[in-house]
Design an enzyme around this catalytic site. Sequence first.
Site, mmCIF file in Angstrom:
data_model
loop_
_atom_site.group_PDB
_atom_site.id
_atom_site.type_symbol
_atom_site.label_atom_id
_atom_site.label_comp_id
_atom_site.label_asym_id
_atom_site.label_seq_id
_atom_site.Cartn_x
_atom_site.Cartn_y
_atom_site.Cartn_z
ATOM 1 N NE ARG A 77 -3.380 2.488 2.617
ATOM 2 C CZ ARG A 77 -3.220 3.382 3.844
ATOM 3 N NH1 ARG A 77 -2.798 3.024 4.965
ATOM 4 N NH2 ARG A 77 -3.521 4.569 3.661
ATOM 5 C CG HIS A 121 -1.058 8.923 3.636
ATOM 6 N ND1 HIS A 121 -1.097 7.591 3.732
ATOM 7 C CD2 HIS A 121 -0.609 9.517 4.442
ATOM 8 C CE1 HIS A 121 -0.554 7.293 5.061
ATOM 9 N NE2 HIS A 121 -0.286 8.585 5.556
ATOM 10 C CD GLU A 166 -4.140 7.671 9.806
ATOM 11 O OE1 GLU A 166 -3.626 8.745 9.873
ATOM 12 O OE2 GLU A 166 -3.969 6.544 10.073
ATOM 13 C CG ASN A 299 -5.140 3.346 8.638
ATOM 14 O OD1 ASN A 299 -5.116 2.473 8.066
ATOM 15 N ND2 ASN A 299 -4.624 4.494 8.265
ATOM 16 C CE1 TYR A 301 0.280 2.727 13.581
ATOM 17 C CE2 TYR A 301 -1.558 3.798 12.775
ATOM 18 C CZ TYR A 301 -0.473 3.344 12.587
ATOM 19 O OH TYR A 301 0.007 3.281 11.351
ATOM 20 C CD GLU A 361 -1.495 3.865 8.270
ATOM 21 O OE1 GLU A 361 -1.051 4.328 9.216
ATOM 22 O OE2 GLU A 361 -1.695 4.794 7.332
HETATM 23 O O1 IFM Z 1 2.740 7.779 9.845
HETATM 24 C C1 IFM Z 1 1.351 7.720 10.071
HETATM 25 C C2 IFM Z 1 0.766 7.715 8.942
HETATM 26 O O2 IFM Z 1 1.048 8.527 7.982
HETATM 27 C C3 IFM Z 1 -0.652 7.635 9.088
HETATM 28 N N1 IFM Z 1 -0.933 6.791 10.320
HETATM 29 C C4 IFM Z 1 -0.371 6.825 11.438
HETATM 30 C C5 IFM Z 1 1.276 6.753 11.119
HETATM 31 C C6 IFM Z 1 1.806 6.732 12.237
HETATM 32 O O3 IFM Z 1 1.767 7.966 12.917
#
Ligand code: IFM
Length: 457
Positions: A77, A121, A166, A299, A301, A361
């Site tokens: 990606r 992006h 995002e 995405n 985290y 992500e």
């Molecule tokens: O690096 C970023 C990415 O560009 C978008 N999502 C989160 C990642 C980590 O912060």
Amino acid sequence: MPELSFPPRFLWGSATSSYQIEGATREDGRVESIWDRFCRVPGAVEDGSTGDVACDHYHRWREDVALMKDLGLHAYRFSVAWPRILSEGGWRVNHAGLDLYSRLVDELLRNDIEPFVTLYHWDLPQVLQDQGGWVSRATGEACAEYADVVSHHLGDRVKNWITHNEPWCTSILGYQIGRHAPGLRDWPAALASAHHVLLSHGWAVPVIRTNSPGSEVGIALNLKHVEPASPSGADSEACRHFDGYFNRWFLDPLHGRDYPADMVADYAVAGHLPSGGMSFVRPGDLETIAVATDFLGVNYYDRAVVRSQDVPEDQNEARTVVVAPESEWTNMGWEVYPDGLCQLLERLHREYRPPKLYITENGASYDDGPDGDGIIDDERRQRYLRDHFVAAHRAISAGVPLSGFFVWSLMDNFEWDRGYTQRFGIVWVDYDTQKRIPKRSARWYQSVVARGSISTD
Ligand code: IFM
């Protein structure tokens, strides 16, 4: 512990984005982006760095594809840099810029790596920012034209498209919190921006489908599993608000539900809406935004644990505070909470029913570097990834149609306002020499991909 097998056609990949890796910001007709400009604002980027060189991927993409091939990845990606494609006010097509992506796509396909292209992006051409950026509906229209150009040129070979990465970051981080380009602190501007980003998604999807027959199109949202810090009514209320602010403001309109009424009311009370209220929403916009897609990109985290805080109503967001529970943290200061991934996926499946999901992500910033023998033993990243793969597997077993997982990131890169202080890569980048060294996590990931399963020992 048993070996956990993933479905046979499950896609294992890695992800990057243009500004974070390409460098070559002044080559082959690329115009200035909002990040080129923002990086030069004193104090905007922690280490004062820029993406001017980054990982020099613009010149090293062949080597980087070879790296992915060596790791056995199924999919990659990456994003296309809008400022490389449409120059001079945004409307002249720059074929030199397009060529990079065309050759990259060919090279990926030659190596049996499926390209997943993200159109936006975050590197908006500065010339569009000068005309209002995402606050202006015209930027949404320009984005649909840009989607047309890119999908027209790559659509015969690229069969997986992500319109935006995002939208929360584009709009809230960029126009309200000001930590990302263009660095504004203006609530009404942020909400109008969010709307125009979503609208451009709705406009782009049918354009891409026409130019790229048989392709699949989706959007990637950064989402959190959100929970209250205590069972108190006040904390539950704060949790509702945070979830609306972070997740539902984007999920709901994309899934045909309008903007969440509770949040519109909260924003009105706090004075966050433009003077005309939600006047940026025109008749037909919500139908456009709710266009059917083929997948939702997630995405993930960390989670948010939220408690209520007594502050004036016009400081709405401060009402909700993300509490630091006893936990483990990555170098970004983000909590390691793999269970949240499973809970989030199950929730999305239950409440929104996207036909298919990808983790577009997931990954962690840890600063482990080469030892005396040049070996990078990033055991914490390996553990982070393994635990999130296990969580993804649990979600699949519970019936979530999860079809692939993209590790963020293929290699260390420019981490926006944190500059080069954060390393998310499974491949180490020596920024002085541009040498790439796969970390221990990359070799472990290689074995996961090869087996299609993980051992949880
Ligand atoms: O690096 C970023 C990415 O560009 C978008 N999502 C989160 C990642 C980590 O912060």
